[in-house]
Design an enzyme around this catalytic site. Structure first.
Site, mmCIF file in Angstrom:
data_model
loop_
_atom_site.group_PDB
_atom_site.id
_atom_site.type_symbol
_atom_site.label_atom_id
_atom_site.label_comp_id
_atom_site.label_asym_id
_atom_site.label_seq_id
_atom_site.Cartn_x
_atom_site.Cartn_y
_atom_site.Cartn_z
ATOM 1 N N GLU A 263 -86.113 40.416 56.811
ATOM 2 C CA GLU A 263 -86.417 40.869 58.186
ATOM 3 C C GLU A 263 -87.896 40.587 58.387
ATOM 4 O O GLU A 263 -88.743 41.296 57.846
ATOM 5 C CB GLU A 263 -86.134 42.371 58.333
ATOM 6 C CG GLU A 263 -84.675 42.763 58.169
ATOM 7 C CD GLU A 263 -83.820 42.369 59.359
ATOM 8 O OE1 GLU A 263 -84.379 41.962 60.399
ATOM 9 O OE2 GLU A 263 -82.594 42.459 59.241
ATOM 10 N N GLU A 394 -98.196 36.284 66.236
ATOM 11 C CA GLU A 394 -97.903 37.712 66.374
ATOM 12 C C GLU A 394 -99.236 38.476 66.323
ATOM 13 O O GLU A 394 -99.960 38.399 65.332
ATOM 14 C CB GLU A 394 -97.021 38.094 65.178
ATOM 15 C CG GLU A 394 -96.422 39.465 65.239
ATOM 16 C CD GLU A 394 -95.562 39.752 63.984
ATOM 17 O OE1 GLU A 394 -95.916 39.290 62.885
ATOM 18 O OE2 GLU A 394 -94.557 40.454 64.143
HETATM 19 P P1 NAP Z 1 -96.439 42.084 54.451
HETATM 20 O O1 NAP Z 1 -97.859 41.846 54.153
HETATM 21 O O2 NAP Z 1 -95.477 40.956 54.318
HETATM 22 O O3 NAP Z 1 -96.016 43.324 53.553
HETATM 23 C C1 NAP Z 1 -94.698 43.843 53.567
HETATM 24 C C2 NAP Z 1 -94.354 44.362 52.183
HETATM 25 O O4 NAP Z 1 -94.422 43.272 51.263
HETATM 26 C C3 NAP Z 1 -95.329 45.422 51.662
HETATM 27 O O5 NAP Z 1 -94.610 46.325 50.850
HETATM 28 C C4 NAP Z 1 -96.280 44.599 50.811
HETATM 29 O O6 NAP Z 1 -96.886 45.362 49.789
HETATM 30 C C5 NAP Z 1 -95.319 43.588 50.208
HETATM 31 N N1 NAP Z 1 -95.949 42.365 49.732
HETATM 32 C C6 NAP Z 1 -97.122 41.805 50.109
HETATM 33 N N2 NAP Z 1 -97.342 40.669 49.404
HETATM 34 C C7 NAP Z 1 -96.290 40.517 48.555
HETATM 35 C C8 NAP Z 1 -95.936 39.559 47.574
HETATM 36 N N3 NAP Z 1 -96.729 38.510 47.302
HETATM 37 N N4 NAP Z 1 -94.782 39.715 46.895
HETATM 38 C C9 NAP Z 1 -93.983 40.771 47.148
HETATM 39 N N5 NAP Z 1 -94.255 41.725 48.059
HETATM 40 C C10 NAP Z 1 -95.394 41.593 48.769
HETATM 41 O O7 NAP Z 1 -96.226 42.604 55.936
HETATM 42 P P2 NAP Z 1 -96.966 43.808 56.655
HETATM 43 O O8 NAP Z 1 -98.245 43.326 57.190
HETATM 44 O O9 NAP Z 1 -97.003 44.999 55.782
HETATM 45 O O10 NAP Z 1 -95.935 44.130 57.814
HETATM 46 C C11 NAP Z 1 -96.027 43.530 59.041
HETATM 47 C C12 NAP Z 1 -95.057 42.373 59.166
HETATM 48 O O11 NAP Z 1 -93.731 42.845 58.939
HETATM 49 C C13 NAP Z 1 -95.055 41.795 60.556
HETATM 50 O O12 NAP Z 1 -94.993 40.403 60.493
HETATM 51 C C14 NAP Z 1 -93.776 42.358 61.164
HETATM 52 O O13 NAP Z 1 -93.262 41.594 62.209
HETATM 53 C C15 NAP Z 1 -92.878 42.399 59.981
HETATM 54 N N6 NAP Z 1 -91.791 43.361 60.184
HETATM 55 C C16 NAP Z 1 -90.536 42.874 60.421
HETATM 56 C C17 NAP Z 1 -89.500 43.767 60.668
HETATM 57 C C18 NAP Z 1 -88.106 43.260 60.940
HETATM 58 O O14 NAP Z 1 -87.190 44.070 60.890
HETATM 59 N N7 NAP Z 1 -87.915 41.981 61.210
HETATM 60 C C19 NAP Z 1 -89.729 45.142 60.679
HETATM 61 C C20 NAP Z 1 -91.023 45.591 60.430
HETATM 62 C C21 NAP Z 1 -92.054 44.688 60.186
HETATM 63 P P3 NAP Z 1 -98.344 45.996 49.990
HETATM 64 O O15 NAP Z 1 -98.358 46.592 51.343
HETATM 65 O O16 NAP Z 1 -98.412 47.004 48.917
HETATM 66 O O17 NAP Z 1 -99.313 44.870 49.849
#
Ligand code: NAP
Length: 491
Positions: A263, A394
């Site tokens: 997602e 975004e």
């Molecule tokens: P993110 O940086 O991708 O982080 C999401 C999760 O992934 C966090 O738990 C993060 O851990 C972890 N993560 C980061 N780097 C990783 C890696 N190399 N390997 C494995 N896991 C890793 O995203 P975010 O900034 O937190 O969230 C915002 C994004 O999520 C936006 O793009 C939004 O559109 C998307 N989103 C999508 C949905 C949907 O249903 N489509 C819903 C909500 C959000 P840490 O935080 O501990 O670094």
């Protein structure tokens, strides 16, 4: 004691945290390394948690692997009952869960309460769906055979969740997995792990057998992610977060052809046609843009407004945006909390600077409220075009860029001109237009005359680079089930 007073003072029943204080009770080891959880509104340290890594992830996966056959062997009713008990406990402690969420994430308390009830609704939905995992019988092409399909749980699922909906994302992944008979290892975002911890504490009280639900607190997401992808005992990865990390996880899963549900990010268009009910469109745009300070994957990222109604829409919209109140999520009357961190503020500022340099106009907002913190004024820009970063990327913040358009066919082409395909919205009244535009938009979800569409009863998810799979509804369960074809001969 990992929880600090700034967190404790918001809780009616601090005992809720019992199992978090005693992590081994959740079946996890605690190392000496720790990381802090900070309130983005105040900068106060809320908690200090054990910083787990590869070793703990492997141990949790082993536990989940051992527990899975026993969990799958329970009757559907027994799995459903456990989910119901968890649901009840979440409802009972909803106020505390919401307070934790507001403290660690910043969103206004009323939004946090709504998120907790949304999380509970997923548990309720999948407690019900657990009883409806049906197979299929197929009329065989020969008389001596019987052909059928049964559904079985995938196995251990590794789940990774983001900070923007730290309670509902956990429920949306875990509840269908558990209903299906899978066991799970979850790593929440390191900025918002407390509400996940509290939910796991309640799962523990609900009586899930040892090893069925496992939580990893970690600030080393990449190492934990690599381990979950590489460990052959993990049969599926379910991830919500950015497209960039989703791509990386998919690559890491490819060696073992591990199943993935992703997602990911979006770039939602919000289109107002000239036959729209303008007041309703303004209401919808406020909801779709400014909920959770615009930090929502389905946030309206770019607003297209048809020329005939453009000026009136802008005037009404700006009037409403000016009334939005920004502040600490615990303060009464606050509509918008802080952004999650300074990087988020920097991104909005760079989008505004780029748009203004290319001819965009600031209609309201565009400033930090507190130079030290991450509060940002809700902002409206007009005169936006597709060459600007704000229309292509975004933003993930309280920034509404408005693009004027004339041609109703061209606007759909422009709306589709993106690598993303999560959510789109449009307002129109002509029935023919409603059908045509709904069918032409290349998105997994389309809100028509509404700015809000998430529901546990509906399949949530994207196409193109916004993801794979669906969460919620009966379709969400299928993501955690394997199909097995049985052919009985000699009958
Ligand atoms: P993110 O940086 O991708 O982080 C999401 C999760 O992934 C966090 O738990 C993060 O851990 C972890 N993560 C980061 N780097 C990783 C890696 N190399 N390997 C494995 N896991 C890793 O995203 P975010 O900034 O937190 O969230 C915002 C994004 O999520 C936006 O793009 C939004 O559109 C998307 N989103 C999508 C949905 C949907 O249903 N489509 C819903 C909500 C959000 P840490 O935080 O501990 O670094």
């Amino acid at each position: 004691m990992p929880l600090r007073p700034p967190m404790m003072r918001h809780l009616k029943s601090p005992d809720l945290f019992g199992p978090i204080d005693r992590l081994p009770a959740l079946g996890l080891s605690t190392g000496e390394r720790t990381f802090e959880v900070i309130n983005p509104s105040t900068g106060e340290v809320l908690a200090e948690l054990p910083d787990m890594g590869v070793e703990e992830t492997r141990a949790a996966t082993d536990k989940a692997y051992v527990a899975q056959p026993g969990w799958a062997a329970l009757t559907a009713r027994e799995r459903s009952d456990a989910l119901w008990r968890w649901h009840q406990l979440i409802i009972e402690h909803a106020d505390d869960l919401a307070a934790i969420l507001t403290a660690e994430m910043g969103k206004p308390l009323f939004e946090a309460k709504s998120e907790v009830s949304h999380a509970a609704a997923y548990l309720q939905w999948y407690a019900e769906e657990a009883n409806r995992i049906y197979g299929e019988t197929i009329p065989a092409p020969s008389r001596d055979r019987r052909m059928l399909v049964i559904k079985q749980p995938i196995g251990v699922v590794g789940t990774i969740t983001p900070w923007n909906f730290p309670a509902s994302m956990v429920a949306r992944k875990i509840s269908p997995a558990l209903a299906a008979g899978c066991t799970i290892v979850l790593k929440p975002a390191d900025q918002t792990p407390l509400v996940a911890g509290a939910m796991f504490a309640l799962a523990h009280q609900a009586g899930f057998p040892e090893g069925v639900v496992n939580l990893i607190y970690s600030s080393k997401a990449d190492a934990v992610g690599r381990e979950l992808c590489a460990n052959p005992k993990v049969r599926k990865i379910s991830f919500t977060g950015s497209t960039e990390v989703g791509r990386l996880l998919m690559r890491q899963c490819s060696d073992q052809i591990k199943k993935v549900s992703l997602e990911l990010g979006g770039n939602a268009p919000f289109i107002v046609f000239d036959d729209a009910d303008l007041d309703a469109a303004v209401d919808g745009a406020i909801q779709a843009k400014f909920r959770n300070a615009g930090q929502t994957c389905v946030s309206a990222n770019r607003l297209y407004v048809q020329s005939q109604v453009h000026d009136e829409f802008v005037q009404k919209f700006v009037e409403r945006v000016r009334q939005l109140s920004v502040g600490d999520g615990f303060a009464p009357g606050v509509d918008i909390g802080p952004l999650i961190d300074k990087d988020a503020v920097a991104k909005i500022e760079s989008h505004i600077a780029d748009a203004v340099a290319k001819g965009g106009t600031i209609r309201c907002g565009a400033e930090r409220i507190d130079k030290r913190g991450t509060f940002f004024e809700p902002t409206v820009l007009t005169g936006i075009s597709s060459v600007m970063a704000v229309a292509r990327e975004e933003t993930f913040g309280p920034l509404a860029p408005i693009i004027r358009f004339d041609d109703a066919d061209q606007v759909v082409r422009d709306a589709n001109d993106t690598i993303y395909g999560l959510a789109a919205y449009f307002y129109a009244s002509d029935l023919k237009r409603v059908w045509r535009v709904a069918e032409a938009l290349e998105y997994g979800m389309v809100g028509i005359n509404t700015g809000r569409m998430s529901s546990e009863a509906a399949p949530f998810g994207g196409i193109k680079q916004s993801g794979i799979g669906r969460e919620g509804s009966r379709h969400g369960l299928e993501d955690y089930l394997e199909m097995k074809y049985l052919c009985i001969g000699g009958i």
